[in-house]
Design an enzyme around this catalytic site. Structure first.
Site, PDB file in Angstrom:
ATOM      1  N   CYS A  86       5.040   6.047  19.499  1.00  0.00           N
ATOM      2  CA  CYS A  86       6.045   6.333  20.514  1.00  0.00           C
ATOM      3  C   CYS A  86       7.379   6.538  19.823  1.00  0.00           C
ATOM      4  CB  CYS A  86       6.126   5.183  21.497  1.00  0.00           C
ATOM      5  SG  CYS A  86       7.180   5.537  22.875  1.00  0.00           S
ATOM      6  N   GLY A 119       0.818  -1.215   0.000  1.00  0.00           N
ATOM      7  CA  GLY A 119       0.000   0.000   0.000  1.00  0.00           C
ATOM      8  C   GLY A 119       0.852   1.266   0.000  1.00  0.00           C
ATOM      9  N   SER A 120       1.945   1.250   0.764  1.00  0.00           N
ATOM     10  CA  SER A 120       2.792   2.458   0.826  1.00  0.00           C
ATOM     11  C   SER A 120       3.385   2.742  -0.538  1.00  0.00           C
ATOM     12  CB  SER A 120       3.930   2.269   1.838  1.00  0.00           C
ATOM     13  OG  SER A 120       3.409   2.025   3.109  1.00  0.00           O
ATOM     14  N   ASN A 154      -7.808   4.587   8.739  1.00  0.00           N
ATOM     15  CA  ASN A 154      -7.270   3.414   9.432  1.00  0.00           C
ATOM     16  C   ASN A 154      -7.341   3.509  10.945  1.00  0.00           C
ATOM     17  OD1 ASN A 154      -5.278   5.431   8.413  1.00  0.00           O
ATOM     18  ND2 ASN A 154      -3.930   4.401   9.861  1.00  0.00           N
ATOM     19  N   THR A 182      11.296  -8.268 -11.534  1.00  0.00           N
ATOM     20  CA  THR A 182      10.650  -9.557 -11.804  1.00  0.00           C
ATOM     21  C   THR A 182       9.442  -9.706 -10.888  1.00  0.00           C
ATOM     22  OG1 THR A 182      12.780 -10.464 -12.422  1.00  0.00           O
ATOM     23  CG2 THR A 182      11.048 -12.055 -11.868  1.00  0.00           C
ATOM     24  N   SER A 215      -3.751  -2.887  -0.525  1.00  0.00           N
ATOM     25  CA  SER A 215      -2.649  -3.646   0.082  1.00  0.00           C
ATOM     26  C   SER A 215      -3.114  -5.067   0.396  1.00  0.00           C
ATOM     27  CB  SER A 215      -2.217  -2.935   1.368  1.00  0.00           C
ATOM     28  OG  SER A 215      -1.318  -3.729   2.092  1.00  0.00           O
ATOM     29  N   GLN A 219      -7.792   0.475   3.589  1.00  0.00           N
ATOM     30  CA  GLN A 219      -8.630   0.001   4.702  1.00  0.00           C
ATOM     31  C   GLN A 219     -10.075  -0.243   4.269  1.00  0.00           C
ATOM     32  OE1 GLN A 219      -7.728  -0.889   7.719  1.00  0.00           O
ATOM     33  NE2 GLN A 219      -5.632  -0.121   7.790  1.00  0.00           N
ATOM     34  N   HIS A 258      -1.970  -7.307   2.789  1.00  0.00           N
ATOM     35  CA  HIS A 258      -1.976  -7.883   4.143  1.00  0.00           C
ATOM     36  C   HIS A 258      -3.104  -7.394   5.050  1.00  0.00           C
ATOM     37  CE1 HIS A 258       0.042  -4.612   6.588  1.00  0.00           C
ATOM     38  NE2 HIS A 258       0.321  -4.189   5.373  1.00  0.00           N
TER      39      HIS A 258
HETATM   40  C1  LIG Z   1      -4.791   3.627   5.024  1.00  0.00           C
HETATM   41  C2  LIG Z   1      -3.486   2.934   4.808  1.00  0.00           C
HETATM   42  N1  LIG Z   1      -2.732   3.271   3.742  1.00  0.00           N
HETATM   43  C3  LIG Z   1      -1.566   2.684   3.501  1.00  0.00           C
HETATM   44  C4  LIG Z   1      -1.054   1.718   4.331  1.00  0.00           C
HETATM   45  C5  LIG Z   1       0.258   1.096   4.020  1.00  0.00           C
HETATM   46  O1  LIG Z   1       0.110  -0.197   3.479  1.00  0.00           O
HETATM   47  P1  LIG Z   1       1.329  -1.218   3.485  1.00  0.00           P
HETATM   48  O2  LIG Z   1       1.532  -1.658   4.900  1.00  0.00           O
HETATM   49  O3  LIG Z   1       0.897  -2.333   2.579  1.00  0.00           O
HETATM   50  O4  LIG Z   1       2.513  -0.499   2.921  1.00  0.00           O
HETATM   51  C6  LIG Z   1      -1.791   1.351   5.455  1.00  0.00           C
HETATM   52  C7  LIG Z   1      -1.251   0.365   6.425  1.00  0.00           C
HETATM   53  O5  LIG Z   1      -1.233   0.568   7.612  1.00  0.00           O
HETATM   54  C8  LIG Z   1      -3.043   1.970   5.704  1.00  0.00           C
HETATM   55  O6  LIG Z   1      -3.792   1.655   6.772  1.00  0.00           O
END
Ligand SMILES: Cc1ncc(COP(=O)(O)O)c(C=O)c1O
Length: 402
Positions: A342, A76-77, A156, A248, A210, A190, A212
């Protein structure tokens, strides 16, 4: 710390989820037997290529998109970064304006901040006390040099839903009036498995997902890129993913991501009522047992008027920080999380709660409970009981009320 005689009451599904067995089973052959490089010409590679192609079609079907519009990424990032920096890199003259919100995930906020250091400008539209962006206010931020608007579908930390469809419509109207073209990106990480991801209904040009968060593997994601939208790749190389993400293909993870998304989408309608009931029970239980608790988010569960996803519930407790509460819960076999990060010695209150106007002292005492497929009523009752007893032990909660 994990009680050996009991299973963990895992209530941190917004952080991550386990890979579900059907997904793992589908992935396994791609680690060992079907290990070919999808770009090679022999039959073994063809099978891997078929796995990637089929996965792309699966994802496209859930999004109501074309398979050529699906880009597999490393999570996702990466999807968020590719959307934002990939578009910014192609602005003819360095600079330009981005609209986003004050409650985005850091995977959106930090790339935008990086671009600000390089001469771009940004507007971070605020939210109301429920975490909701006003679509009119968002669209009013369009300027003649705005090229991108990025708004998350589900938050999130508090689960509030944004009216992305209204936002994209109003932004387009506003852009037309100022004679500019603004592309709409949504971080839907999310939202997958919780809301419809139909890209035409949402009116988005780019959308991040994402693996996971939906019982798929970590380290894989999707960026939907509407046909005709050009992006500068973050990772250049062999030109995979139609030149948009070289390297790849991680076939096993791609297959897992697509299977997880398909399963979560097919189970979505049936799970809605169950999560609504669990959230109602959780909120009522906390309010009853811990009268000084304050609920953070949208307390109107009606999704037709915006609303929230019931899977994510966030509370603040006065006079205490999130960390000791989480440690107390962990001791009782419950995994939850806090909105505050933290960093070294200082506790940073959550930027999401601060943007919602939550008092900083309350914001550091927040706990997010995020439910998943295995969560049952007993787990909800268990966390209510545990929270009351941990808060009592921490001395922030009058014993008589427990
Ligand atoms: C709203 C949102 N965007 C992006 C991410 C990032 O996804 P990833 O952990 O797959 O990089 C998260 C993960 O916490 C998320 O909750």
């Amino acid at each position: 710390m994990i009680p050996s005689d009991d299973r963990i009451n895992y209530l941190d599904h917004a952080a991550t989820t386990p890979v579900r067995p059907e997904v793992l089973e589908k992935m396994l052959p791609y680690f060992t037997e079907i290990f070919g490089n999808p770009s090679s010409l022999y039959a073994l590679a063809g099978e891997a290529r078929y796995g990637v192609d089929e996965s792309r079609e699966q994802v496209a079907a859930v999004l109501g998109a074309r398979s050529s519009e699906i880009v597999f990424t490393g999570g996702g990032s990466e999807s968020d970064n590719l959307a934002i920096k990939g578009l910014a890199a192609l602005q003819a003259h360095a600079g330009g304006h981005i609209i986003t919100t004050a409650i985005e995930h850091h995977a959106v906020i930090h790339p935008v901040e990086q671009l600000e250091k390089r001469g771009f400008t940004a507007t971070y539209v605020g939210v109301d006390s429920t975490g909701r962006v006003d679509p009119e206010e968002f669209a009013a931020a369009v300027q003649p040099d705005t090229f991108l608007a990025s708004v998350m579908l589900v938050n999130n930390e508090v689960g509030t839903i944004q009216d992305v469809a209204a936002i994209s419509r109003l932004v387009r109207e506003s852009a037309e009036r100022s004679g500019t073209k603004v592309l709409i990106h949504s971080d839907a990480v999310q939202a997958a498995g919780k809301l419809s991801l139909n890209v035409d209904e949402l009116g988005v040009d780019l959308m991040s997902l994402s693996g996971h968060k939906i019982y798929g593997p970590k380290g894989v994601g999707v960026l939907y890129v509407r046909r005709g939208v050009e992006l500068e790749p973050l990772i250049a190389g062999g030109g995979q993913e139609r030149q948009r993400r070289s390297g790849t293909e991680n076939v096993a993870l791609i297959v897992g991501m697509a299977e997880a998304l398909t399963l979560s989408e097919s189970e979505r309608p049936a799970s809605r009522d169950r999560f609504d009931r669990l959230a109602t029970r959780l909120i009522a239980g906390v309010n009853e047992r811990i009268p000084n608790a304050s609920f953070n988010g949208n307390d109107n569960p009606d999704q037709s008027s915006g609303g929230r996803v019931p899977e994510v519930v966030n509370f603040s407790f006065p006079g205490v920080e999130g960390e000791p509460i989480l440690l107390g819960l962990d001791f009782k076999g419950i995994a939850a999380s806090s909105g505050s990060a933290c960093s070294s010695a200082s506790l940073e209150p959550s930027h999401v709660l601060l943007a919602m106007g939550v008092d900083p002292e309350l914001a550091v005492g927040s706990v997010r409970i995020s439910m998943g497929r295995d969560t049952i009523e007993e787990d909800v009752d268990d966390v209510v009981q545990a929270l009351a007893s941990v808060l009592e032990q921490l001395g922030t909660f009058p014993a008589a009320q427990v």
